[in-house]
Design an enzyme around this catalytic site. Structure first.
Site, PDB file in Angstrom:
ATOM      1  N   LEU A 190       8.326 -14.613   0.036  1.00  0.00           N
ATOM      2  CA  LEU A 190       6.913 -14.732  -0.305  1.00  0.00           C
ATOM      3  C   LEU A 190       6.071 -13.795   0.559  1.00  0.00           C
ATOM      4  O   LEU A 190       6.304 -13.668   1.761  1.00  0.00           O
ATOM      5  CB  LEU A 190       6.451 -16.173  -0.092  1.00  0.00           C
ATOM      6  CG  LEU A 190       5.010 -16.491  -0.493  1.00  0.00           C
ATOM      7  CD1 LEU A 190       4.857 -16.452  -2.006  1.00  0.00           C
ATOM      8  CD2 LEU A 190       4.610 -17.869   0.042  1.00  0.00           C
ATOM      9  N   GLY A 191       5.083 -13.151  -0.049  1.00  0.00           N
ATOM     10  CA  GLY A 191       4.190 -12.287   0.705  1.00  0.00           C
ATOM     11  C   GLY A 191       3.242 -11.544  -0.209  1.00  0.00           C
ATOM     12  O   GLY A 191       3.473 -11.454  -1.419  1.00  0.00           O
ATOM     13  N   GLY A 202       8.609 -12.123  -7.010  1.00  0.00           N
ATOM     14  CA  GLY A 202       8.403 -10.796  -6.445  1.00  0.00           C
ATOM     15  C   GLY A 202       9.592  -9.884  -6.683  1.00  0.00           C
ATOM     16  O   GLY A 202      10.649 -10.324  -7.163  1.00  0.00           O
ATOM     17  N   TYR A 216      -1.134  -6.317  10.965  1.00  0.00           N
ATOM     18  CA  TYR A 216      -0.071  -6.692  10.047  1.00  0.00           C
ATOM     19  C   TYR A 216       1.245  -6.934  10.790  1.00  0.00           C
ATOM     20  O   TYR A 216       1.910  -7.957  10.587  1.00  0.00           O
ATOM     21  CB  TYR A 216       0.108  -5.615   8.985  1.00  0.00           C
ATOM     22  CG  TYR A 216       1.168  -5.939   7.951  1.00  0.00           C
ATOM     23  CD1 TYR A 216       0.898  -6.858   6.936  1.00  0.00           C
ATOM     24  CD2 TYR A 216       2.415  -5.335   7.988  1.00  0.00           C
ATOM     25  CE1 TYR A 216       1.858  -7.174   5.987  1.00  0.00           C
ATOM     26  CE2 TYR A 216       3.382  -5.641   7.037  1.00  0.00           C
ATOM     27  CZ  TYR A 216       3.085  -6.559   6.040  1.00  0.00           C
ATOM     28  OH  TYR A 216       4.040  -6.872   5.103  1.00  0.00           O
ATOM     29  N   LEU A 234       9.947  -0.207   0.451  1.00  0.00           N
ATOM     30  CA  LEU A 234      10.690  -0.853  -0.619  1.00  0.00           C
ATOM     31  C   LEU A 234      10.646   0.037  -1.859  1.00  0.00           C
ATOM     32  O   LEU A 234       9.574   0.365  -2.366  1.00  0.00           O
ATOM     33  CB  LEU A 234      10.088  -2.221  -0.940  1.00  0.00           C
ATOM     34  CG  LEU A 234      10.110  -3.256   0.184  1.00  0.00           C
ATOM     35  CD1 LEU A 234       9.446  -4.544  -0.271  1.00  0.00           C
ATOM     36  CD2 LEU A 234      11.536  -3.522   0.639  1.00  0.00           C
ATOM     37  N   ARG A 281       4.677 -20.253  -9.986  1.00  0.00           N
ATOM     38  CA  ARG A 281       5.070 -20.248 -11.399  1.00  0.00           C
ATOM     39  C   ARG A 281       6.570 -20.002 -11.467  1.00  0.00           C
ATOM     40  O   ARG A 281       7.171 -19.539 -10.505  1.00  0.00           O
ATOM     41  CB  ARG A 281       4.314 -19.166 -12.179  1.00  0.00           C
ATOM     42  CG  ARG A 281       4.586 -17.744 -11.719  1.00  0.00           C
ATOM     43  CD  ARG A 281       3.722 -16.742 -12.475  1.00  0.00           C
ATOM     44  NE  ARG A 281       4.076 -15.361 -12.177  1.00  0.00           N
ATOM     45  CZ  ARG A 281       3.683 -14.694 -11.104  1.00  0.00           C
ATOM     46  NH1 ARG A 281       2.916 -15.297 -10.218  1.00  0.00           N
ATOM     47  NH2 ARG A 281       4.066 -13.448 -10.915  1.00  0.00           N
ATOM     48  N   LYS A 331       3.335 -10.423  11.392  1.00  0.00           N
ATOM     49  CA  LYS A 331       4.735 -10.596  11.022  1.00  0.00           C
ATOM     50  C   LYS A 331       5.578 -11.003  12.234  1.00  0.00           C
ATOM     51  O   LYS A 331       6.502 -11.820  12.122  1.00  0.00           O
ATOM     52  CB  LYS A 331       5.280  -9.302  10.421  1.00  0.00           C
ATOM     53  CG  LYS A 331       4.728  -8.975   9.037  1.00  0.00           C
ATOM     54  CD  LYS A 331       5.141 -10.005   8.014  1.00  0.00           C
ATOM     55  CE  LYS A 331       4.755  -9.618   6.608  1.00  0.00           C
ATOM     56  NZ  LYS A 331       5.129 -10.657   5.612  1.00  0.00           N
TER      57      LYS A 331
END
Length: 229
Positions: free
Chosen positions: A79-80, A16, A131, A158, A41, A135
Site C-alpha cells: 500500500l502507498g 497497485g 519522503y 519501478l 476495493r 519511509k
C-alpha cells in the site's frame, strides 16, 4: 510424495502495480495454500483461483478486517501513494504510515509471523528528505512490532508496462533501463526493477520463514525473483 502446501498469505495493496504482480505470483505458487487480498476495493482483474479470497475493507478502521487476518502465516503490504508529490504531507502520512502500521499491528495481534513491506531506496529515519524520513520511520516502527521475520523491500525506479502518470513517467520509463551501466558498484541499488520481478520477489519472500530482519535492494530482490524453489 510432495507435502501439501499449508502456508497462507494476506496482502494489502493488490490493486497497485507491484501488489497486483505479487498477488498473481502468490496464486500461482505451489508453496502457498491460500491467499487473502484486502483493500478499499477488490482487484477486478485478479486471477480466478479457489485459493484466493478478496475483501473490500475500511482502511480507516482496522477493526473492519482484524478478524480476517487470523490463520495467516505471512503478510505483504504494498500500500502507498503512487504520486507522493501530488498529495499533502498529511494525506501521504495517513496512507503510507497510519494505514500500513494499523495493518501491521493487526497482523501481529492476530499471530501473523512474517511481514513484508514495500518501501523505497534510501529510507532512513534521519534523512533530510521528508519522503525518505517517513519511509525510514515506518520501517523502524514495523521492526519494533517484533515479527518473527520482517522483510523490507527498497526499490528505486519501478518499471511498469504502461505509463500511468504522464509525460514525466514516460521519459523515466524510457531512459532508466538504459542507465544500468552507469549504476554500478554502490549505485546498483538505484537500478530500475520491473514490477513483475519485484512482485515475484515479494511473493517468493512470503514462502520463507527464517527469522530476522531482511533488507532487500536491487541485487537481493533481483536474485530472489529468479531463485529456484
Amino acid at each position: 510424495m510432495q507435502q501439501a502446501a499449508t502456508r497462507r498469505v494476506v496482502i494489502l495493496g493488490a490493486t497497485g502495480a507491484v501488489g497486483g504482480q505479487a498477488l498473481a505470483e502468490l496464486v500461482r505458487s505451489p508453496a502457498i495454500a491460500g491467499v487473502t487480498s484486502l483493500g478499499r476495493r477488490v482487484v477486478a482483474d485478479a486471477p480466478a483461483a479457489a485459493k484466493l479470497t478478496q475483501h473490500a475493507v475500511d482502511l480507516e478502521d482496522a477493526g473492519s478486517y482484524r478478524q480476517l487476518l487470523a490463520g495467516h502465516h505471512a503478510a505483504i503490504c504494498t500500500l502507498g501513494v503512487g504520486q507522493p508529490t501530488k498529495v499533502s504531507r498529511e494525506e501521504l502520512w495517513k496512507i503510507d504510515v497510519d494505514y500500513v502500521l494499523a495493518f501491521a499491528s493487526a497482523c501481529r495481534e492476530q499471530g501473523v509471523s512474517s511481514f513484508a513491506l514495500l518501501g523505497a531506496v534510501g529510507a532512513d529515519a534521519g534523512s533530510r528528505s521528508y519522503y525518505l524520513k517517513m519511509k525510514g520511520e515506518l520501517e523502524a516502527r514495523v521492526i519494533a512490532l517484533g515479527f518473527h521475520r520482517t522483510s523490507l523491500f527498497r526499490p528505486s525506479m519501478l518499471l511498469t508496462p504502461q505509463n500511468r502518470y504522464g509525460t514525466g513517467q514516460a521519459i523515466l520509463l524510457a531512459v532508466w533501463p538504459k542507465l544500468d551501466w552507469v549504476l554500478a558498484g554502490p549505485l546498483r541499488k538505484f537500478r530500475g526493477i520491473t514490477v513483475a520481478d519485484l512482485g515475484r520477489a515479494m511473493a517468493r519472500d512470503a514462502e520463507r520463514d527464517d527469522p530476522g530482519v531482511h533488507v532487500y535492494h536491487w541485487d537481493e530482490f533481483s536474485a530472489l525473483a529468479r531463485a529456484e524453489r
